[in-house]
Design a protein around this motif. Structure first.
Motif, PDB file in Angstrom:
ATOM      1  N   THR A 119       1.067  -1.408   0.449  1.00 56.68           N
ATOM      2  CA  THR A 119       0.657   0.092   0.226  1.00 56.68           C
ATOM      3  C   THR A 119       0.999   1.244   0.272  1.00 56.68           C
ATOM      4  O   THR A 119       1.252   2.120  -1.079  1.00 56.68           O
ATOM      5  CB  THR A 119      -1.100  -0.201   0.973  1.00 56.68           C
ATOM      6  OG1 THR A 119      -1.651  -1.269   1.271  1.00 56.68           O
ATOM      7  CG2 THR A 119      -2.315   1.201   1.030  1.00 56.68           C
ATOM      8  N   THR A 171     -17.770   7.486 -12.390  1.00 57.21           N
ATOM      9  CA  THR A 171     -17.501   6.893 -10.649  1.00 57.21           C
ATOM     10  C   THR A 171     -19.101   7.646  -9.404  1.00 57.21           C
ATOM     11  O   THR A 171     -19.445   7.027  -8.517  1.00 57.21           O
ATOM     12  CB  THR A 171     -16.233   6.903 -10.121  1.00 57.21           C
ATOM     13  OG1 THR A 171     -15.277   6.457 -11.336  1.00 57.21           O
ATOM     14  CG2 THR A 171     -16.555   6.560  -9.571  1.00 57.21           C
ATOM     15  N   THR A 218     -22.019   5.447  -7.401  1.00 50.65           N
ATOM     16  CA  THR A 218     -21.433   5.641  -5.951  1.00 50.65           C
ATOM     17  C   THR A 218     -22.638   5.945  -4.851  1.00 50.65           C
ATOM     18  O   THR A 218     -23.519   5.512  -4.187  1.00 50.65           O
ATOM     19  CB  THR A 218     -20.438   6.200  -5.781  1.00 50.65           C
ATOM     20  OG1 THR A 218     -18.954   6.150  -5.359  1.00 50.65           O
ATOM     21  CG2 THR A 218     -20.036   6.661  -4.182  1.00 50.65           C
ATOM     22  N   GLN A 228     -13.264   2.164  -6.555  1.00 51.52           N
ATOM     23  CA  GLN A 228     -12.865   1.291  -7.320  1.00 51.52           C
ATOM     24  C   GLN A 228     -13.240   0.771  -8.070  1.00 51.52           C
ATOM     25  O   GLN A 228     -12.635  -1.028  -8.457  1.00 51.52           O
ATOM     26  CB  GLN A 228     -11.814   0.952  -6.418  1.00 51.52           C
ATOM     27  CG  GLN A 228     -10.837   2.367  -4.875  1.00 51.52           C
ATOM     28  CD  GLN A 228     -10.339   0.850  -4.143  1.00 51.52           C
ATOM     29  OE1 GLN A 228      -9.754   0.298  -4.698  1.00 51.52           O
ATOM     30  NE2 GLN A 228     -10.677   1.176  -2.940  1.00 51.52           N
ATOM     31  N   PHE A 273     -14.540  -1.370 -10.814  1.00 52.87           N
ATOM     32  CA  PHE A 273     -13.346  -1.715 -12.569  1.00 52.87           C
ATOM     33  C   PHE A 273     -13.751  -3.310 -13.537  1.00 52.87           C
ATOM     34  O   PHE A 273     -14.295  -3.020 -14.485  1.00 52.87           O
ATOM     35  CB  PHE A 273     -12.140  -1.792 -12.020  1.00 52.87           C
ATOM     36  CG  PHE A 273     -11.099  -2.082 -13.093  1.00 52.87           C
ATOM     37  CD1 PHE A 273     -11.028  -1.291 -14.307  1.00 52.87           C
ATOM     38  CD2 PHE A 273     -10.202  -3.512 -13.090  1.00 52.87           C
ATOM     39  CE1 PHE A 273     -10.265  -1.908 -15.404  1.00 52.87           C
ATOM     40  CE2 PHE A 273      -9.868  -3.859 -14.037  1.00 52.87           C
ATOM     41  CZ  PHE A 273      -9.705  -2.835 -15.301  1.00 52.87           C
ATOM     42  N   THR A 328     -15.125   4.023 -15.631  1.00 49.77           N
ATOM     43  CA  THR A 328     -15.045   4.997 -14.146  1.00 49.77           C
ATOM     44  C   THR A 328     -13.714   5.144 -13.970  1.00 49.77           C
ATOM     45  O   THR A 328     -12.861   4.864 -15.185  1.00 49.77           O
ATOM     46  CB  THR A 328     -15.268   3.842 -13.235  1.00 49.77           C
ATOM     47  OG1 THR A 328     -14.068   2.085 -13.586  1.00 49.77           O
ATOM     48  CG2 THR A 328     -16.694   3.092 -13.555  1.00 49.77           C
ATOM     49  N   VAL A 383     -11.108   4.358 -12.587  1.00 48.06           N
ATOM     50  CA  VAL A 383     -10.183   3.122 -12.275  1.00 48.06           C
ATOM     51  C   VAL A 383     -10.019   2.285 -13.960  1.00 48.06           C
ATOM     52  O   VAL A 383      -9.072   2.336 -13.795  1.00 48.06           O
ATOM     53  CB  VAL A 383     -10.178   2.320 -11.307  1.00 48.06           C
ATOM     54  CG1 VAL A 383      -9.523   0.841 -11.685  1.00 48.06           C
ATOM     55  CG2 VAL A 383     -10.668   2.758 -10.177  1.00 48.06           C
ATOM     56  N   TYR A 440      -6.411   2.297 -15.823  1.00 49.71           N
ATOM     57  CA  TYR A 440      -6.412   1.451 -16.836  1.00 49.71           C
ATOM     58  C   TYR A 440      -5.479   1.426 -17.806  1.00 49.71           C
ATOM     59  O   TYR A 440      -4.556   0.929 -18.785  1.00 49.71           O
ATOM     60  CB  TYR A 440      -6.900   0.523 -16.645  1.00 49.71           C
ATOM     61  CG  TYR A 440      -7.125  -0.780 -17.781  1.00 49.71           C
ATOM     62  CD1 TYR A 440      -6.285  -2.053 -17.347  1.00 49.71           C
ATOM     63  CD2 TYR A 440      -7.404  -1.461 -18.515  1.00 49.71           C
ATOM     64  CE1 TYR A 440      -5.819  -2.990 -17.773  1.00 49.71           C
ATOM     65  CE2 TYR A 440      -7.457  -2.170 -19.303  1.00 49.71           C
ATOM     66  CZ  TYR A 440      -6.630  -2.952 -19.129  1.00 49.71           C
ATOM     67  OH  TYR A 440      -6.121  -4.219 -19.493  1.00 49.71           O
ATOM     68  N   SER A 457      -4.698   8.514 -10.702  1.00 50.08           N
ATOM     69  CA  SER A 457      -4.666   7.263  -9.355  1.00 50.08           C
ATOM     70  C   SER A 457      -4.539   8.739  -8.383  1.00 50.08           C
ATOM     71  O   SER A 457      -4.866   8.219  -7.050  1.00 50.08           O
ATOM     72  CB  SER A 457      -3.897   6.211  -9.390  1.00 50.08           C
ATOM     73  OG  SER A 457      -2.017   6.746  -9.602  1.00 50.08           O
ATOM     74  N   LEU A 516      -7.695  10.463  -7.550  1.00 41.71           N
ATOM     75  CA  LEU A 516      -8.374   9.524  -7.557  1.00 41.71           C
ATOM     76  C   LEU A 516      -8.564   9.355  -5.485  1.00 41.71           C
ATOM     77  O   LEU A 516      -9.352   9.035  -4.764  1.00 41.71           O
ATOM     78  CB  LEU A 516      -8.118   8.080  -7.773  1.00 41.71           C
ATOM     79  CG  LEU A 516      -9.116   6.878  -7.315  1.00 41.71           C
ATOM     80  CD1 LEU A 516     -10.998   6.977  -7.296  1.00 41.71           C
ATOM     81  CD2 LEU A 516      -9.499   5.906  -7.614  1.00 41.71           C
ATOM     82  N   PHE A 517      -6.778   8.723  -4.878  1.00 42.08           N
ATOM     83  CA  PHE A 517      -6.506   8.693  -3.745  1.00 42.08           C
ATOM     84  C   PHE A 517      -7.121   9.515  -2.750  1.00 42.08           C
ATOM     85  O   PHE A 517      -7.145   9.460  -2.266  1.00 42.08           O
ATOM     86  CB  PHE A 517      -4.976   7.887  -3.616  1.00 42.08           C
ATOM     87  CG  PHE A 517      -4.580   8.061  -2.357  1.00 42.08           C
ATOM     88  CD1 PHE A 517      -5.127   6.500  -1.824  1.00 42.08           C
ATOM     89  CD2 PHE A 517      -3.428   9.036  -1.980  1.00 42.08           C
ATOM     90  CE1 PHE A 517      -3.942   6.751  -0.593  1.00 42.08           C
ATOM     91  CE2 PHE A 517      -3.284   8.486  -0.667  1.00 42.08           C
ATOM     92  CZ  PHE A 517      -3.437   7.796   0.686  1.00 42.08           C
ATOM     93  N   ILE A 548     -10.644   9.992  -2.128  1.00 44.65           N
ATOM     94  CA  ILE A 548     -10.808   8.654  -1.026  1.00 44.65           C
ATOM     95  C   ILE A 548     -10.943   9.233  -0.382  1.00 44.65           C
ATOM     96  O   ILE A 548     -11.481   8.956   1.304  1.00 44.65           O
ATOM     97  CB  ILE A 548     -10.528   7.869  -2.114  1.00 44.65           C
ATOM     98  CG1 ILE A 548     -11.068   7.093  -3.283  1.00 44.65           C
ATOM     99  CG2 ILE A 548     -11.129   6.502  -0.408  1.00 44.65           C
ATOM    100  CD1 ILE A 548     -10.704   5.327  -3.526  1.00 44.65           C
TER     101      ILE A 548
END
Length: 315
Positions: A49, A94, A98, A248, A250, A267, A269, A273, A289, A292-293, A296
């Motif tokens: 992580t 996304t 959600t 997340q 996907f 989305t 993710v 990709y 990414s 997105l982090f 969240i």
């Protein structure tokens, strides 16, 4: 004869045993045991992580296509996010996923948990059957739902036809492709929330309900003033984990719609990709990414801010 305080002070100091300072709390035996237990998880967190997050931070500052040496890009990859319509479209899809899937999943999970908590016989069998979709891999579930959504021969449109409703071409419809993904995701995920809610319901003291019945409280008021407050820690846990998981999403979108029609079900993710492993733009994918982090983290922090007001802990 009187003895002065100055004369007796050295005698008292010499006879008293010297007190040793207690060891720091982090060096106590209990603390060392606790560190020993969490060490495997801590190592896994650092490798799988924290390490990738740091690596993404470094790669986001580079221009790198995996096949040639990376070059320095500075903050250019982050500056590309603003005028990129596909990025904002993916972020909107996304958020749509959600905002609809999380409440639906929680409602279905809570309803089934309340139903199973009404003294159902052989509850373990029903609980296992209802948990089965959650335990099944998403790829297999997605292929089954593709068959269910076939416009002319699929089970969903066949059932709608019994009521005189002409079902749409779900997975290629601009309007219905995302609801189709949400419906499949709710079916796949409700089992986890149901198990958590059921455990929380069975931990509520029955004396509270008996006292409410003696006072003539209606079932709705008992649910509102007893069940919901006592279940709020489990509810908070399910909401936090569901929101993180939905951001997340996907695999089901990739298999069932491939992000289409157009970019309706692309989305964030999936876009990351494609940027990284189809367009080989690793720096830009890492910048996406990290954004997105950050989303969240901010949403989770906001949920924890409201936790103190909405979650009841029975201490």
């Amino acid at each position: 004869m009187a003895i002065s305080t100055t004369d007796t002070a050295p005698v008292t100091t010499a006879s008293a045993p010297a007190k040793q300072a207690p060891p720091p709390r982090w060096r106590s035996r209990e603390a060392l045991t606790a560190w020993l237990f969490i060490l495997p998880s801590l190592i896994g967190f650092l490798i799988f992580t924290a390490g990738p997050v740091v690596a993404a931070g470094v790669i986001s500052l580079l221009n790198w296509n995996l096949f040639s040496a990376p070059t320095w890009a500075g903050l250019h990859n982050f500056a590309r996010l603003g005028p990129d319509p596909t990025f904002w479209s993916a972020l909107g899809s996304t958020a749509y996923f959600t905002l609809v899937s999380v409440p639906l999943t929680i409602l279905v999970s809570l309803a089934l948990a309340l139903l199973l908590n009404q003294g159902v016989k052989r509850i373990a069998i029903f609980r296992s059957l209802l948990l089965l979709p959650y335990a099944t891999i998403t790829v297999a579930v997605a292929f089954v739902w593709i068959w269910l959504y076939i416009p002319h021969d699929g089970l969903v449109n066949a059932v709608l036809g019994w009521f005189g409703i002409n079902g749409p071409a779900w997975l290629i419809s601009d309007t219905w492709a995302m609801p189709a993904l949400i419906l499949m995701s709710v079916w796949k995920s409700f089992g986890f929330g149901m198990v958590v809610f059921l455990a929380g319901l069975q931990a509520i003291p029955q004396q509270l309900y008996e006292s409410a019945r003696v006072d003539g409280t209606s079932p709705w008021k008992s649910f509102r003033h007893i069940t919901l407050p006592m279940l709020s820690p489990a509810l908070f846990f399910v909401i936090v984990t569901s929101v993180i998981g939905s951001f997340q999403v996907f695999d089901q979108a990739l298999i069932m719609t491939n992000g289409g029609p157009g970019t309706r079900t692309t989305t964030l993710v999936m876009y990351i990709y494609r940027t990284g492993f189809e367009n080989y733009d690793q720096g830009y994918a890492a910048a996406q990414s990290l954004v997105l982090f950050a989303f969240i983290i901010l949403i989770t922090a906001a949920q924890f801010m409201f936790q103190r007001k909405l979650v009841h802990y029975d201490n």
